[in-house]
Design a protein around this motif. Structure first.
Motif, PDB file in Angstrom:
ATOM      1  N   ASP A  99       0.856  -1.194   0.000  1.00 45.23           N
ATOM      2  CA  ASP A  99       0.000   0.000   0.000  1.00 45.23           C
ATOM      3  C   ASP A  99       0.893   1.246   0.000  1.00 45.23           C
ATOM      4  OD1 ASP A  99      -2.397   1.688   0.361  1.00 45.23           O
ATOM      5  OD2 ASP A  99      -3.343  -0.192   0.930  1.00 45.23           O
ATOM      6  N   ASP A 100       0.293   2.435   0.094  1.00 48.25           N
ATOM      7  CA  ASP A 100       1.121   3.642   0.069  1.00 48.25           C
ATOM      8  C   ASP A 100       2.020   3.745   1.290  1.00 48.25           C
ATOM      9  OD1 ASP A 100       0.337   5.358  -2.360  1.00 48.25           O
ATOM     10  OD2 ASP A 100      -1.584   4.683  -1.587  1.00 48.25           O
ATOM     11  N   CYS A 101       1.515   3.318   2.451  1.00 50.25           N
ATOM     12  CA  CYS A 101       2.300   3.315   3.679  1.00 50.25           C
ATOM     13  C   CYS A 101       2.137   1.954   4.359  1.00 50.25           C
ATOM     14  CB  CYS A 101       1.778   4.358   4.681  1.00 50.25           C
ATOM     15  SG  CYS A 101       1.683   6.047   4.075  1.00 50.25           S
ATOM     16  N   ALA A 102       3.113   1.602   5.181  1.00 49.01           N
ATOM     17  CA  ALA A 102       2.929   0.503   6.124  1.00 49.01           C
ATOM     18  C   ALA A 102       2.148   1.063   7.324  1.00 49.01           C
ATOM     19  CB  ALA A 102       4.270  -0.042   6.580  1.00 49.01           C
TER      20      ALA A 102
ATOM     21  N   ASP B  36       2.023  10.144   0.138  1.00 48.31           N
ATOM     22  CA  ASP B  36       1.650   8.801   0.614  1.00 48.31           C
ATOM     23  C   ASP B  36       0.832   8.878   1.904  1.00 48.31           C
ATOM     24  OD1 ASP B  36       2.890   7.331  -1.425  1.00 48.31           O
ATOM     25  OD2 ASP B  36       4.818   7.351  -0.390  1.00 48.31           O
ATOM     26  N   ILE B  37       1.204   9.806   2.783  1.00 48.09           N
ATOM     27  CA  ILE B  37       0.443   9.997   4.027  1.00 48.09           C
ATOM     28  C   ILE B  37      -0.960  10.508   3.685  1.00 48.09           C
ATOM     29  CG2 ILE B  37       0.323  11.305   6.205  1.00 48.09           C
ATOM     30  CD1 ILE B  37       2.629   9.248   6.167  1.00 48.09           C
ATOM     31  N   ALA B  38      -1.019  11.464   2.732  1.00 47.79           N
ATOM     32  CA  ALA B  38      -2.308  12.004   2.288  1.00 47.79           C
ATOM     33  C   ALA B  38      -3.196  10.887   1.749  1.00 47.79           C
ATOM     34  CB  ALA B  38      -2.088  13.072   1.207  1.00 47.79           C
TER      35      ALA B  38
ATOM     36  N   CYS C  39      18.617  10.556  -2.277  1.00 50.38           N
ATOM     37  CA  CYS C  39      18.025  10.879  -0.990  1.00 50.38           C
ATOM     38  C   CYS C  39      16.842   9.958  -0.730  1.00 50.38           C
ATOM     39  CB  CYS C  39      17.663  12.363  -1.032  1.00 50.38           C
ATOM     40  SG  CYS C  39      16.224  12.851  -0.197  1.00 50.38           S
ATOM     41  N   ASP C  40      16.706   9.545   0.502  1.00 48.28           N
ATOM     42  CA  ASP C  40      15.576   8.707   0.893  1.00 48.28           C
ATOM     43  C   ASP C  40      14.853   9.427   2.021  1.00 48.28           C
ATOM     44  OD1 ASP C  40      14.113   6.167   0.648  1.00 48.28           O
ATOM     45  OD2 ASP C  40      14.778   5.821   2.697  1.00 48.28           O
ATOM     46  N   VAL C  41      13.562   9.607   1.858  1.00 48.10           N
ATOM     47  CA  VAL C  41      12.782  10.317   2.861  1.00 48.10           C
ATOM     48  C   VAL C  41      11.771   9.364   3.479  1.00 48.10           C
ATOM     49  CG1 VAL C  41      11.193  12.210   3.290  1.00 48.10           C
ATOM     50  CG2 VAL C  41      13.041  12.495   1.657  1.00 48.10           C
ATOM     51  N   VAL C  42      11.794   9.291   4.800  1.00 46.27           N
ATOM     52  CA  VAL C  42      10.822   8.501   5.545  1.00 46.27           C
ATOM     53  C   VAL C  42       9.838   9.497   6.149  1.00 46.27           C
ATOM     54  CG1 VAL C  42      10.510   6.872   7.437  1.00 46.27           C
ATOM     55  CG2 VAL C  42      12.710   6.991   6.224  1.00 46.27           C
ATOM     56  N   VAL C  43       8.568   9.348   5.842  1.00 50.76           N
ATOM     57  CA  VAL C  43       7.576  10.229   6.462  1.00 50.76           C
ATOM     58  C   VAL C  43       6.615   9.381   7.285  1.00 50.76           C
ATOM     59  CG1 VAL C  43       5.781  11.980   6.101  1.00 50.76           C
ATOM     60  CG2 VAL C  43       7.752  11.908   4.581  1.00 50.76           C
TER      61      VAL C  43
ATOM     62  N   ALA D 120     -11.729   3.578  -0.499  1.00 55.45           N
ATOM     63  CA  ALA D 120     -10.348   3.276  -0.862  1.00 55.45           C
ATOM     64  C   ALA D 120      -9.677   4.541  -1.379  1.00 55.45           C
ATOM     65  CB  ALA D 120     -10.284   2.196  -1.942  1.00 55.45           C
ATOM     66  N   ALA D 121      -8.369   4.614  -1.249  1.00 52.79           N
ATOM     67  CA  ALA D 121      -7.632   5.766  -1.779  1.00 52.79           C
ATOM     68  C   ALA D 121      -6.179   5.392  -2.028  1.00 52.79           C
ATOM     69  CB  ALA D 121      -7.706   6.946  -0.808  1.00 52.79           C
ATOM     70  N   MET D 122      -5.573   6.120  -2.945  1.00 54.08           N
ATOM     71  CA  MET D 122      -4.129   6.025  -3.178  1.00 54.08           C
ATOM     72  C   MET D 122      -3.691   7.296  -3.881  1.00 54.08           C
ATOM     73  SD  MET D 122      -3.823   3.339  -6.384  1.00 54.08           S
ATOM     74  CE  MET D 122      -2.036   3.422  -6.458  1.00 54.08           C
ATOM     75  N   ASP D 123      -2.382   7.548  -3.907  1.00 48.59           N
ATOM     76  CA  ASP D 123      -1.948   8.731  -4.643  1.00 48.59           C
ATOM     77  C   ASP D 123      -1.496   8.332  -6.045  1.00 48.59           C
ATOM     78  OD1 ASP D 123       0.560   7.640  -3.985  1.00 48.59           O
ATOM     79  OD2 ASP D 123       1.482   9.615  -3.870  1.00 48.59           O
ATOM     80  N   LEU D 124      -1.612   9.275  -6.970  1.00 45.34           N
ATOM     81  CA  LEU D 124      -1.273   9.013  -8.371  1.00 45.34           C
ATOM     82  C   LEU D 124       0.181   9.400  -8.607  1.00 45.34           C
ATOM     83  CD1 LEU D 124      -4.565  10.270  -9.990  1.00 45.34           C
ATOM     84  CD2 LEU D 124      -3.698   7.935 -10.038  1.00 45.34           C
ATOM     85  N   SER D 125       1.070   8.431  -8.524  1.00 45.38           N
ATOM     86  CA  SER D 125       2.477   8.746  -8.738  1.00 45.38           C
ATOM     87  C   SER D 125       2.988   8.191 -10.062  1.00 45.38           C
ATOM     88  CB  SER D 125       3.326   8.235  -7.577  1.00 45.38           C
ATOM     89  OG  SER D 125       3.114   6.861  -7.379  1.00 45.38           O
ATOM     90  N   ASP D 126       2.357   7.153 -10.581  1.00 47.58           N
ATOM     91  CA  ASP D 126       2.847   6.541 -11.824  1.00 47.58           C
ATOM     92  C   ASP D 126       1.897   6.702 -13.006  1.00 47.58           C
ATOM     93  OD1 ASP D 126       5.221   5.685 -10.678  1.00 47.58           O
ATOM     94  OD2 ASP D 126       4.351   3.813  -9.971  1.00 47.58           O
ATOM     95  N   GLY D 127       0.823   7.451 -12.846  1.00 46.25           N
ATOM     96  CA  GLY D 127      -0.153   7.624 -13.934  1.00 46.25           C
ATOM     97  C   GLY D 127      -1.400   6.816 -13.664  1.00 46.25           C
ATOM     98  N   ILE D 128      -2.542   7.376 -14.057  1.00 49.28           N
ATOM     99  CA  ILE D 128      -3.832   6.748 -13.777  1.00 49.28           C
ATOM    100  C   ILE D 128      -3.948   5.358 -14.416  1.00 49.28           C
ATOM    101  CG2 ILE D 128      -4.939   7.961 -15.741  1.00 49.28           C
ATOM    102  CD1 ILE D 128      -6.835   7.401 -12.545  1.00 49.28           C
ATOM    103  N   SER D 129      -3.331   5.168 -15.584  1.00 49.91           N
ATOM    104  CA  SER D 129      -3.467   3.879 -16.281  1.00 49.91           C
ATOM    105  C   SER D 129      -2.913   2.743 -15.430  1.00 49.91           C
ATOM    106  CB  SER D 129      -2.752   3.928 -17.635  1.00 49.91           C
ATOM    107  OG  SER D 129      -1.376   4.229 -17.453  1.00 49.91           O
TER     108      SER D 129
END
Lengths: 255, 255
Positions: B28-31, B76-78, B133-137, B203-212
């Protein structure tokens, strides 16, 4: 500007927002997050492992790289007396690493994670010119009981959990015991827990950059000076230079 | 082997140890971590940002890179309806970046973190041939209320929070609105919280790779099929290709 200067300059600028739950931020082995109404604090640490800097493909098997990535994070949890809980692995693969190499990397990481019952809960996967990996390890301690770098008091004795210089020796020689110590460091998780529960150590940290620098860090964080009046425990065959300044021993320094 | 194959193959091998506190792991977007006796769950996400892959020094100012690193995690938090709490920043600097570049990178990261009251609680600093860079939020939601990818049910309507294709357009053109969207994506944190609290999105997720690709992921995770029977909201000037497959819009997809 050295790494220490950079971190110090940055730390002074960082606000801690009241709702963050953070009770200990930048400057110790882990950040400490206090969940609402929980009897436990969460320890969070993140460590980079970069090809060419922290390992060489010519000396480290892919399994060694996976082991080391997880070991670095677990050592930070050990330093604060924590129980490992879960981790996230972010991996940027270099060309040609997608197949067998990656499978073996994850095998090394999963094996060490399994030994410490550390659940792999997520991560990110990308590509890069050189292999780079960032491991986030989270552990737990009873509320307020994390061992920190800042707890040492005048009169405390200073201890080290094992022989120093082995990793540095292993990097430069073919001695198999030292070599193994360099390639497969064993994080002192059980010892860290013991120091917190039974010994009630006043301060602790892991030795990742060498006793000469790390003891200084602990002293500064605690606002005390340190005197070494006993011979340091040396790894068989390690030079004075390696014992004092050799990094990556991942032993615990505590008071 | 694609990224999806790799993650799927790996996921099947990963044990979740009972004491880990992890109630939702890889995929999922977050653990999601459940602290003992707490009314809140902790969301944890980690995202890599690699020079030459996720940004180019020729098009991105250092401030943009810092902004984007934090924005990716916040998005991802959003996506799970969380309140941002704290983050850790691991940075491997390339030669020549130690001075002004790094200061400006942190300025961009701190600015966006400040807007969302996100405490920077730790990180790691290393060197590499290329900036990585790696960001943990980490964010929080009331226990059991995280929005996930797997909650969609037959009959649910599908929504998108804004226009698509802007980031891809901005990458290829000089249109200033699209350019800004590519360089400074705004994570939909307030909207995510609203979807969880008021809308009770399934359900929800963020669009990072394109809607397709991302709508397919949500459908698979929920075990439902999806039908698009309305025109997609398009960023002005974006091609059909950019709207469907353009990544990094960081809008929310929800049902």
């Amino acid at each position: 500007m050295t790494e220490i200067d950079i971190i110090e300059r940055l730390r002074q600028k960082l606000p801690v927002f009241p709702r963050s739950g953070i009770v200990l931020g930048v400057g110790d082995d882990c950040a400490v997050f206090r969940p609402k109404s929980s009897p436990e604090d969460l320890l969070v640490t993140t460590d980079l492992l970069v090809e060419g800097i922290h390992f060489l493909p010519s000396t480290h098997l892919p399994e060694d790289v996976g082991h080391k990535a997880v070991a670095r994070g677990l050592s930070d949890i050990a330093a604060m007396g924590g129980d490992p809980r879960f981790c996230l692995l972010s991996v940027a693969l270099a060309p040609g690493m997608e197949g067998a190499w990656m499978g073996r990397f994850y095998r090394g990481a999963l094996r060490l994670a399994g030994i410490h019952k550390l659940t792999i809960a997520g991560g990110d996967l990308a590509h890069a010119a050189r292999f780079t990996c960032d491991v986030v390890v989270c552990g737990a301690v009873p509320r307020g009981e994390a061992l920190t770098r800042s707890g040492a008091r005048p009169g405390d004795s200073i201890y080290i959990s094992g022989a120093l210089g082995g990793s540095a020796l292993g990097l430069e020689s073919r001695s198999s015991a030292a070599r193994n110590r360099h390639l497969r460091p064993e994080p002192r998780v059980a010892l860290g827990r013991f120091l917190r529960r039974q010994v009630h150590a006043s301060a602790a940290m892991d030795l990742s950059d060498g006793i000469s620098l790390d003891l200084h860090r602990l002293s500064v964080a605690s606002g005390v000076s340190a005197v070494i009046d006993h011979p340091l425990p040396s790894f068989p065959g390690a030079s004075v230079e390696q014992v004092l300044h050799g990094g990556e021993d991942y032993e615990l320094l505590f008071t």
